[in-house]
Motif scaffolding. Structure first.
Motif, PDB file in Angstrom:
ATOM      1  N   MET B 182       5.586  -2.167  -4.907  1.00 63.37           N
ATOM      2  CA  MET B 182       5.195  -1.504  -3.666  1.00 63.37           C
ATOM      3  C   MET B 182       4.407  -2.449  -2.776  1.00 63.37           C
ATOM      4  SD  MET B 182       4.122   2.041  -5.399  1.00 63.37           S
ATOM      5  CE  MET B 182       3.347   2.828  -4.028  1.00 63.37           C
ATOM      6  N   GLN B 183       3.562  -3.227  -3.390  1.00 62.73           N
ATOM      7  CA  GLN B 183       2.738  -4.163  -2.639  1.00 62.73           C
ATOM      8  C   GLN B 183       3.606  -5.150  -1.869  1.00 62.73           C
ATOM      9  OE1 GLN B 183      -0.736  -4.226  -2.891  1.00 62.73           O
ATOM     10  NE2 GLN B 183      -0.856  -5.839  -1.353  1.00 62.73           N
ATOM     11  N   ASN B 184       4.644  -5.663  -2.535  1.00 66.03           N
ATOM     12  CA  ASN B 184       5.460  -6.690  -1.915  1.00 66.03           C
ATOM     13  C   ASN B 184       6.774  -6.152  -1.367  1.00 66.03           C
ATOM     14  OD1 ASN B 184       3.987  -8.086  -4.509  1.00 66.03           O
ATOM     15  ND2 ASN B 184       3.882  -9.298  -2.651  1.00 66.03           N
ATOM     16  N   SER B 185       7.004  -4.875  -1.491  1.00 69.20           N
ATOM     17  CA  SER B 185       8.196  -4.188  -0.973  1.00 69.20           C
ATOM     18  C   SER B 185       9.498  -4.864  -1.374  1.00 69.20           C
ATOM     19  CB  SER B 185       8.159  -4.096   0.547  1.00 69.20           C
ATOM     20  OG  SER B 185       6.856  -3.978   0.998  1.00 69.20           O
ATOM     21  N   THR B 186       9.593  -5.306  -2.612  1.00 71.70           N
ATOM     22  CA  THR B 186      10.858  -5.893  -3.056  1.00 71.70           C
ATOM     23  C   THR B 186      10.961  -5.805  -4.576  1.00 71.70           C
ATOM     24  OG1 THR B 186      12.144  -7.909  -3.200  1.00 71.70           O
ATOM     25  CG2 THR B 186       9.781  -8.179  -3.075  1.00 71.70           C
ATOM     26  N   PHE B 187      12.221  -5.772  -5.035  1.00 73.47           N
ATOM     27  CA  PHE B 187      12.471  -5.807  -6.470  1.00 73.47           C
ATOM     28  C   PHE B 187      12.867  -7.206  -6.929  1.00 73.47           C
ATOM     29  CE2 PHE B 187      12.913  -1.100  -6.731  1.00 73.47           C
ATOM     30  CZ  PHE B 187      12.186  -0.921  -7.879  1.00 73.47           C
ATOM     31  N   ARG B 188      13.054  -8.100  -5.961  1.00 72.67           N
ATOM     32  CA  ARG B 188      13.495  -9.449  -6.323  1.00 72.67           C
ATOM     33  C   ARG B 188      12.291 -10.270  -6.734  1.00 72.67           C
ATOM     34  NH1 ARG B 188      18.841 -10.350  -4.023  1.00 72.67           N
ATOM     35  NH2 ARG B 188      18.644 -12.491  -4.720  1.00 72.67           N
ATOM     36  N   VAL B 349      -0.977   5.169  -6.716  1.00 77.15           N
ATOM     37  CA  VAL B 349      -1.393   5.999  -5.589  1.00 77.15           C
ATOM     38  C   VAL B 349      -2.218   5.172  -4.604  1.00 77.15           C
ATOM     39  CG1 VAL B 349      -2.819   7.960  -4.917  1.00 77.15           C
ATOM     40  CG2 VAL B 349      -1.305   8.127  -6.898  1.00 77.15           C
ATOM     41  N   MET B 350      -3.138   4.378  -5.159  1.00 77.02           N
ATOM     42  CA  MET B 350      -3.993   3.571  -4.297  1.00 77.02           C
ATOM     43  C   MET B 350      -3.140   2.606  -3.471  1.00 77.02           C
ATOM     44  SD  MET B 350      -7.195   1.171  -5.365  1.00 77.02           S
ATOM     45  CE  MET B 350      -6.294  -0.177  -6.064  1.00 77.02           C
ATOM     46  N   THR B 351      -2.178   1.953  -4.123  1.00 78.71           N
ATOM     47  CA  THR B 351      -1.319   1.008  -3.410  1.00 78.71           C
ATOM     48  C   THR B 351      -0.551   1.726  -2.305  1.00 78.71           C
ATOM     49  OG1 THR B 351      -1.071  -0.102  -5.522  1.00 78.71           O
ATOM     50  CG2 THR B 351       0.375  -0.812  -3.755  1.00 78.71           C
ATOM     51  N   GLY B 355      -0.931   1.071   1.579  1.00 81.19           N
ATOM     52  CA  GLY B 355       0.288   0.643   2.264  1.00 81.19           C
ATOM     53  C   GLY B 355       0.529   1.433   3.527  1.00 81.19           C
ATOM     54  N   VAL B 356       0.161   2.723   3.513  1.00 84.10           N
ATOM     55  CA  VAL B 356       0.347   3.576   4.687  1.00 84.10           C
ATOM     56  C   VAL B 356      -0.754   3.325   5.705  1.00 84.10           C
ATOM     57  CG1 VAL B 356       0.384   5.953   5.495  1.00 84.10           C
ATOM     58  CG2 VAL B 356       1.581   5.333   3.394  1.00 84.10           C
ATOM     59  N   LEU B 357      -1.985   3.213   5.229  1.00 85.50           N
ATOM     60  CA  LEU B 357      -3.132   3.120   6.137  1.00 85.50           C
ATOM     61  C   LEU B 357      -3.188   1.780   6.881  1.00 85.50           C
ATOM     62  CD1 LEU B 357      -6.085   4.785   4.233  1.00 85.50           C
ATOM     63  CD2 LEU B 357      -4.692   5.711   6.069  1.00 85.50           C
ATOM     64  N   PHE B 358      -2.847   0.707   6.190  1.00 88.95           N
ATOM     65  CA  PHE B 358      -3.026  -0.605   6.795  1.00 88.95           C
ATOM     66  C   PHE B 358      -1.666  -1.233   7.083  1.00 88.95           C
ATOM     67  CE2 PHE B 358      -6.921   0.178   4.554  1.00 88.95           C
ATOM     68  CZ  PHE B 358      -7.893  -0.335   5.408  1.00 88.95           C
ATOM     69  N   PRO B 359      -1.580  -2.053   8.112  1.00 89.23           N
ATOM     70  CA  PRO B 359      -0.334  -2.770   8.361  1.00 89.23           C
ATOM     71  C   PRO B 359      -0.067  -3.770   7.236  1.00 89.23           C
ATOM     72  CG  PRO B 359      -2.085  -3.567   9.802  1.00 89.23           C
ATOM     73  CD  PRO B 359      -2.612  -2.362   9.107  1.00 89.23           C
ATOM     74  N   ALA B 360       1.171  -4.223   7.186  1.00 93.12           N
ATOM     75  CA  ALA B 360       1.553  -5.123   6.103  1.00 93.12           C
ATOM     76  C   ALA B 360       0.687  -6.382   6.109  1.00 93.12           C
ATOM     77  CB  ALA B 360       3.030  -5.485   6.258  1.00 93.12           C
ATOM     78  N   ASP B 361       0.401  -6.885   4.933  1.00 88.84           N
ATOM     79  CA  ASP B 361      -0.319  -8.145   4.767  1.00 88.84           C
ATOM     80  C   ASP B 361      -1.691  -8.166   5.434  1.00 88.84           C
ATOM     81  OD1 ASP B 361       1.384  -9.337   3.124  1.00 88.84           O
ATOM     82  OD2 ASP B 361       2.505 -10.421   4.651  1.00 88.84           O
TER      83      ASP B 361
END
Lengths: 414, 402
Positions: B182-188, B349-351, B355-361
């Protein structure tokens, strides 16, 4: 003493195996030992398991039976001493002492103060070395492997001292009827001092690894508990009994070898579980270091002096006398060909060995060989309580329990 | 795909398999020497050394793994009479194959081959993370089958313990990895490595890292969770009846899985083969020496960094093994289900919330997550641990005499 609780018994191996063979139980019957890494020798345990829970345990002994007690009847009193090294092979000097004291009580002979002090010193060193093996194997049984090797480092120092005084690291036979085998060697006091100086810090080191270690506490607290009434009824002695709150220590209750002159305490605890047995033994090591230090000071203050009784009918005369005195030559000859003859009667002397109350019972028929020798072996009697403590515990706890009882199978089977 | 590509792939696979086997062999030596250091011993120092003038010996013991392998090869291979023969023989294979194929989905470094590929990443598949999870859990089949097929009570208990343990810790492990995904939005896996940048996942996912470390130790049945082969209780556990090379295969699978788990932790949480300054260095070499050399240097450096980080985590494993006792079966289950699983859920849940509250990175988000993670770890380790009254001994009759 309270009334006897008849529910406390020791099951026989067959009482577990036979129903299982007849298909009367769904539980798994596991033969733990005699070849198993954690039975501390060749102890066979027949364990009835429901999943991982121990339903019943029956200790099966006798795999290391060496006939030591019987053999002693065929040897003179001096020769039989050598056999005692081999019962509790982790504490040969304690066995020596128990036997020697019993023979001396038959003979009613006086032992020089210097020999007695040396005995106390060495027996306390022996207690520490035995407890170090217990600590190491106990920790190893719970997979804390480093403690084992740390403990053996200090044990090495003690064995070096034993080698120095007796020439042997384990089978010492250093205490003889009437005193010691030889005088204390040069370099003895510096070696003892080096050990006494270093040991308290090392005990702190072991405790730092285990005492407040959460996994260690979880594995030992509340596990394998026994109350003092049951422990007394099983005849438990030693650290196992003291962990239940009974301050019974032969060194205080019936002092021998001048223990009444030393300042030391009996560590006791109240819960009687594995953790308390651990605490009690650790505290005992600290007390033993104190006794060793006191004994060493006394020995130093005494200076040189006799190390065996002056009674030439019991202890051999020094070599120099033999060349000058006809009588000494006769004594020497008689002692080494026939041996001494204690009066008819029997004697039983108990000492506090590292494992508990070790008593030697000797019956003399007036001949140079004992008529009967029996040892009240603490390992054997403490082991009786194992099924009582193990019921309802997990299989992994059983391993910890055996280790906390610290049985030496050489002593159990004799 | 031409025959040349297939040949290259085969050679690469062979290299990887041999490399992981060598890594295993030298990890055993590393562990034994290190344990010896912890325990005031010397450790294996005889097999193979480079003599130096003055009687000194260099690299004493570096042939020890070879000696061990030869010994195991030459041992008699016994199949117990009552064992289920074919299953018994196949079980080590079931254990060792997953351990070897884990490695293909882990990016061991970055060595671009100039055609959009990476020499050091064998299978850049879309669901790399799921592949890792799947393969690590297949490994338990080998253990469970071995325990059953040996027809030995100790092996049986070991096998059952293994299944229960791996299933229990799979969940916590899965949640820890899910938060990273979820943090990095990828499975790769390679994208997880690159998207970490210089602020590795260990910072925002501190809680996840701790959960992963504990759960992966349990997953590869490593001390203090090595109940499966608890020597003191179960003699050898599931491998009691195994000897010779069959035992060696179990041993190998266990250690390769341990290293692979550490490698996965490096990939997911410690930035893989990346380290600060690598990009500028590679760019500088590119301008001065050209692409090929730059890529080779990049490959060597990233692989080195990756192995260094893996070794650091492996050192931690050995350190733990030297220090702590083994937990009991019920305590293991308690930790897995009642502590790690809720923590893992909380982390997910925290992640999600961050992820919703703050913009990416967002750097602030990462720092807040790290702080929250540290606080949660501290609070949980202070409260979830069982409370024991401090006990001591009573010293009776301290004076001389009666």
């Amino acid at each position: 003493m309270t009334t006897i609780d008849h529910s406390l018994s020791v099951p026989s191996p067959r009482s577990i195996t036979e129903p299982a063979l007849a298909g009367k139980t769904q539980n798994m019957v596991l033969n733990m030992g005699p070849h198993h890494p954690s039975t501390h020798g060749v102890l066979r345990l027949v364990v009835e398991l429901d999943g991982e829970t121990v339903v019943n345990v029956a200790p099966d002994m006798g795999f290391l039976h060496t006939g030591i007690e019987k053999n002693m009847e065929y040897k003179t009193y001096q020769q039989a001493l050598v056999m005692t090294d081999r019962t509790d092979y982790l504490a040969p000097l304690s066995n020596n002492l128990s036997y020697v004291l019993a023979v001396e009580s038959l003979l009613q002979c006086d032992i020089p103060e210097r020999a007695q002090t040396a005995r106390v010193l060495l027996v306390e060193l022996q207690r520490i070395s035995s407890h170090l093996v217990w600590l190491g194997t106990h920790a190893l049984d719970l997979a804390a492997m480093s403690v084992f090797l740390y403990g053996f480092r200090e044990r090495e120092q003690i064995l070096d001292i034993f080698e120095m005084v007796s020439g042997a690291r384990m089978m010492t036979s250093y205490f003889r009827v009437g005193g010691l085998a030889y005088d204390l060697p040069e370099g003895f006091f510096p070696a003892v001092k080096a050990f006494v100086d270093v040991m308290p810090a090392r005990i702190d080191e072991y405790e730092a690894l285990l005492t407040n270690n959460l996994i260690w506490q979880e594995r030992t607290m509340g596990v394998g508990a026994i109350d003092s009434a049951a422990a007394l009824q099983y005849g438990m002695t030693g650290p196992g009994l003291r962990a239940t709150g009974v301050a019974w220590d032969i060194r205080k209750a019936m002092p021998y070898s001048g223990y009444e002159n030393y300042t030391f305490a009996i560590p006791t605890a109240t819960n009687g579980d594995i953790y308390d047995r651990y605490l009690v033994r650790m505290a005992e090591m600290r007390e033993s270091v104190k006794i060793v230090a006191q004994a060493a000071t006394r020995l130093k203050d005494m200076g040189d002096g006799p190390w065996q009784t002056a009674d030439r009918k019991i202890a051999p005369p020094p070599k120099i006398e033999i060349t000058q005195s006809m009588e000494s030559l006769i004594h020497h000859f008689k002692l080494w060909t026939e041996g001494f003859k204690p009066p008819r009667g029997d004697a039983m002397v108990a000492i506090e060995s590292p494992r508990g109350e070790l008593a030697t019972y000797i019956v003399s028929d007036g001949s140079p060989k004992p008529y009967r020798v029996h040892m009240r072996a603490p390992s054997f009697i403490n082991l009786q309580a194992l099924p009582h403590m193990a019921k309802g515990q997990l299989m992994a706890d059983l391993v910890a329990l055996i280790a906390s009882l610290d049985p030496v199978l050489g002593e159990v089977d004799r | 795909m031409t025959w040349l590509d297939i040949l290259i792939l085969l050679v690469r696979c062979l290299v990887l398999a041999l490399a992981s086997a060598t890594l295993f062999a030298y990890f055993t030596l590393f562990e034994r020497r290190l344990l010896a250091k912890f325990q005031h011993r010397i450790g294996p120092n005889r097999a193979g050394y480079i003599p130096l003038p003055g009687g000194k010996k260099l690299f004493g013991g570096w042939l020890q793994p070879a000696a061990d392998a030869v010994k195991l090869f030459l041992k008699e291979d016994v199949v117990p009479a009552m064992a289920d023969k074919w299953v018994y023989i196949m079980a080590p294979g079931f254990a060792v194959v997953p351990a070897l194929i884990i490695w293909v989905a882990i990016p061991l470094g970055t060595w671009p081959d100039g055609m959009g590929g990476n020499w050091l990443h064998y299978a850049p598949i879309d669901v790399g993370v799921l592949y890792l999870l799947a393969v690590t859990s297949i490994g338990v089949y080998g253990i469970a089958i071995a325990g059953w097929a040996s027809n030995n009570k100790y092996s049986m208990i070991g096998g059952v313990r293994a299944s229960a343990q791996v299933i229990s810790y799979e969940l916590a492990l899965g949640f820890a990895i899910l938060a990273v995904v979820m943090q990095n939005s990828t499975f790769r896996t390679e994208e997880i490595v690159t998207s970490q940048g210089l602020i590795w996942n260990i910072i925002p996912q501190f809680l996840g890292f701790i959960i992963f470390l504990i759960a992966s130790t349990a997953e590869v049945v490593r001390s203090p969770f090595d109940l499966v082969e608890a020597e003191q209780e179960l003699v050898g556990g599931y491998n009691t009846e195994y000897g010779s090379m069959k035992f060696a295969l179990f041993f190998m699978s266990e250690y390769i899985k341990l290293i692979a788990m550490n490698a996965i932790a490096v990939t997911l949480f410690l930035g893989g083969g990346n380290f600060p300054g690598i990009d500028t260095l590679v760019a500088a070499i590119k301008t001065s020496n050209g692409d090929t050399i730059a890529y080779a240097v990049q490959g060597a450096l990233t692989l080195g960094a990756f192995l260094l980080k893996t070794t650091a985590l492996s050192f931690l494993s050995v350190w733990v093994r030297a220090s702590v006792p083994r937990v009991r079966y019920d305590q293991l289950m308690h930790l897995g289900w009642k502590v790690l699983l809720p923590l893992g859920l909380f982390n997910v849940v925290m992640t999600a919330v961050f992820g919703v509250l703050f913009p990416a990175d967002s750097l602030i988000a990462k720092i807040i997550m790290c702080v929250v993670g540290v606080i949660v770890v501290v609070i949980v380790s202070a409260t979830a641990t069982p409370k024991h009254a401090k006990r001591g001994v009573t010293l009776v009759n301290p004076s001389a005499g009666n």
